[in-house]
Design an enzyme around this catalytic site. Sequence first.
Site, PDB file in Angstrom:
ATOM      1  N   SER A 113      39.458  42.174 -11.195  1.00  0.00           N
ATOM      2  CA  SER A 113      39.589  41.728 -12.572  1.00  0.00           C
ATOM      3  C   SER A 113      41.041  41.560 -12.991  1.00  0.00           C
ATOM      4  CB  SER A 113      38.841  42.688 -13.503  1.00  0.00           C
ATOM      5  OG  SER A 113      38.806  42.193 -14.817  1.00  0.00           O
ATOM      6  N   HIS A 114      41.499  42.351 -13.944  1.00  0.00           N
ATOM      7  CA  HIS A 114      42.829  42.221 -14.527  1.00  0.00           C
ATOM      8  C   HIS A 114      43.882  43.008 -13.765  1.00  0.00           C
ATOM      9  CE1 HIS A 114      40.766  45.704 -16.035  1.00  0.00           C
ATOM     10  NE2 HIS A 114      41.923  46.252 -16.365  1.00  0.00           N
ATOM     11  N   ASP A 278      42.085  36.404 -17.701  1.00  0.00           N
ATOM     12  CA  ASP A 278      42.572  37.365 -16.717  1.00  0.00           C
ATOM     13  C   ASP A 278      42.303  36.926 -15.292  1.00  0.00           C
ATOM     14  OD1 ASP A 278      39.802  37.739 -16.867  1.00  0.00           O
ATOM     15  OD2 ASP A 278      39.959  39.836 -16.273  1.00  0.00           O
ATOM     16  N   ASP A 280      39.922  37.361 -13.022  1.00  0.00           N
ATOM     17  CA  ASP A 280      38.642  36.795 -12.610  1.00  0.00           C
ATOM     18  C   ASP A 280      37.971  35.971 -13.692  1.00  0.00           C
ATOM     19  OD1 ASP A 280      37.993  39.017 -14.191  1.00  0.00           O
ATOM     20  OD2 ASP A 280      36.138  39.377 -13.115  1.00  0.00           O
ATOM     21  N   ASP A 282      37.024  36.690 -16.919  1.00  0.00           N
ATOM     22  CA  ASP A 282      36.024  37.191 -17.861  1.00  0.00           C
ATOM     23  C   ASP A 282      36.621  37.775 -19.139  1.00  0.00           C
ATOM     24  OD1 ASP A 282      37.022  39.562 -16.847  1.00  0.00           O
ATOM     25  OD2 ASP A 282      35.100  40.338 -16.134  1.00  0.00           O
ATOM     26  N   ARG A 283      37.937  37.867 -19.223  1.00  0.00           N
ATOM     27  CA  ARG A 283      38.573  38.383 -20.436  1.00  0.00           C
ATOM     28  C   ARG A 283      39.296  37.256 -21.173  1.00  0.00           C
ATOM     29  NH1 ARG A 283      40.787  44.502 -19.647  1.00  0.00           N
ATOM     30  NH2 ARG A 283      39.042  45.296 -18.427  1.00  0.00           N
ATOM     31  N   LYS A 377      30.864  38.920 -19.463  1.00  0.00           N
ATOM     32  CA  LYS A 377      31.812  38.469 -20.468  1.00  0.00           C
ATOM     33  C   LYS A 377      32.483  37.206 -19.941  1.00  0.00           C
ATOM     34  CE  LYS A 377      35.071  42.137 -19.032  1.00  0.00           C
ATOM     35  NZ  LYS A 377      34.146  43.084 -18.405  1.00  0.00           N
TER      36      LYS A 377
END
Length: 544
Positions: A113-114, A278, A280, A282-283, A377
Site C-alpha cells: 500500500s502506502h 498512494d 496501490d 486505494d487511498r 477503498k
Amino acid sequence: METQSIATTPFDGQRPGTSGLRKKVKVFQQPHYLENFVQAIFDTQPDLAGGALVVGGDGRYFNREAIQIILRMAAANGVRKILVGRGGILSTPAVSCLIRKYQTQGGIVLSASHNPGGPDEDFGIKFNAANGGPAPESVTDAMHARTCSIERYLTLATAPIDLDRLGTLQLGETDVEIIDPVSDYADLMESLFDFNAIHQLFNSGAFSMRFDAMHAVTGPYAVEILENRLGAAPGTVMNAIAREDFGGGHPDPNLAHAQELVALTQGGDGLDFGAASDGDGDRNMILGKNFFVTPSDSLAVLAANAHQTPGYSAGIRGIARSMPTSQAANRVADFLGVECFETPTGWKFFGNLLDAGRITLCGEESFGTGSDHLREKDGLWAVLFWLNLLAVRQQSVAAIVTEHWRRFGRNFYTRHDYEGVDLAGAEGLMDHLRILLADLPGTRLGDQSVSYADDFAYTDPIDGSHSEHQGIRIGFESGARIIYRLSGTGTEGATLRVYLEYFEPDPACHQQDTQEAMQPLILIARELAQIETRIVRDAPDVIT
C-alpha cells in the site's frame, strides 16, 4: 508438465494484518517464504481449484518475481483461469473490479500500500475473496493456521511467462490471460460519474488541477481517465510513471509526503484542485486552493451530496466509518435518516455491510473512501466524485466544505502518528491506558469531563463475528474524543496513532487553525498516555 511437491517448514510471523502480510522485501525473498503463504491460500480456499483468480500488484520491487511464483503455484494447484494485469500491474481497486465483473473465485494483491518500495523496503500480499473485498478474519485466521503446519507446496518447473504482451497463454492446463489493467476499471468509473460535466469543467479555462500519482500504480489509470477520457491537459497527472521504488519517495498521500502537490495549491495563484493517491491506488488526498479536506470531512461531504452524481442519484442506503474516523458522517446520516455504522479499522469490516445492502458509502480517516461499486477503498473514485461535485455545484472546494460545516457543524479532527517506536514501549502504553479505563468515566481531564472510556469491540451485525481490542476510546461529555491505536500496516517496530476530535457548532469558530484549536485536547492525550516517557518521543512524526 508435472506438478512438483516441494518440502518446506513453517516460518514464524505469517499472520496477516488488517491489509494482508507485510514484511521487508528481503524477508519475502527467503527460499519458501512467499511460497508457504501462497500455498496456505490454496489449501484453505478450495473453490480456487477449477476456478478463476485475479493476480496483480502495484509494481513495487519484487512484484514481477512474485507474480511468476504465484502463477506457477496456481497452475499446480488446479486454478482453471488466471487474469493478470499487463506488466503485473493492477491497482487494488482494479483487482476488486475484475473479481466482481468476471465473477472469479478471488484475487491475490501484491502490495504494501502506502509503504515505501525498493530492495530494502516493504512488500506485501493479501487475498481478496469472491466478493472482491479483503478476506475476512475467519479466512485470514485459517490461512495463518495453515502456515503454522505447512509441510509442502505445489509448483511447476517452467520458465517465466511474458507479462507484457496482451493475450492468453497456457501454463500447464491453466489459461493465463494478460489483460489491459486499466480499461475495465475506467469503464466502471465512467458509469458512475458525469464525464461530460467534468470534461466541460476541464475545458472551461477557469479550472486548474494536478493529480499526483506519486510514481505509483495510479499513474496509468489517472492518465487514461483524466487526460485521455476527460480531456484534462497533458501533464495534469504528475509523477505519472510507476517505478519499483516509487521514485525514492514515500507513496502516502498526506500533507507530509505529498509536499510538492501541497505547495502547488498554496497562494493566490494556487491550483483550484489537487489530489493524490498512494502506492496501490486505494487511498486519496483532496486539496482545494489553500485548503486541505480531512478524509473524515470528505466522507461526510460526499454522503451529503451523493444524489448529485449519476451513480448515486437515487440516494444512499447507509454509511459506515471506521471507529477512529470523525463523527461528521453520523450527522449526515441522521439528517438523511439512514443507518451509520462504526466499525474497526480495516476495509474488510465494511464488506458484510456492503454485501447486505445496508450501506452505500464508507470511509476511514486514513485517506480511504469507497462505496458499493467495489469492495475496496478507491482513490481515483474519490477524486472523480469530487470533480463531479465541483462541476455540478460550480463552487470551490473550500466553499463546498465550509457550507457543509455551516449546515452540519464542524468536527475538528487531527491524527498524530508516532512511527517506528519500540514495540514493547508502545504495548506498555496501551496496557497502561487499559488499566485506567474503568476509573475514567465521571472524572475531569483538563477542561473536559469523561463520559465513557473503553477498548473498542465490534460485533458484526450481519454474521455475528466479534472483534476485540480495536483501539482505546476516551469520550467526553462535550462530544470530543481521544483514540489511541497501534497500527498494523508497518513492517518495523510499531506506529502509535493518536486521533483527536471535537465538535464545534458555531460557524464563527469554524476557521480556526486545527492544531491551535485542538491544543488543549492534544495536551490531555499526551499526558494521559504518558507518551514522552513511555515511547520516548516529544513530538509526532506525522500530523494530518
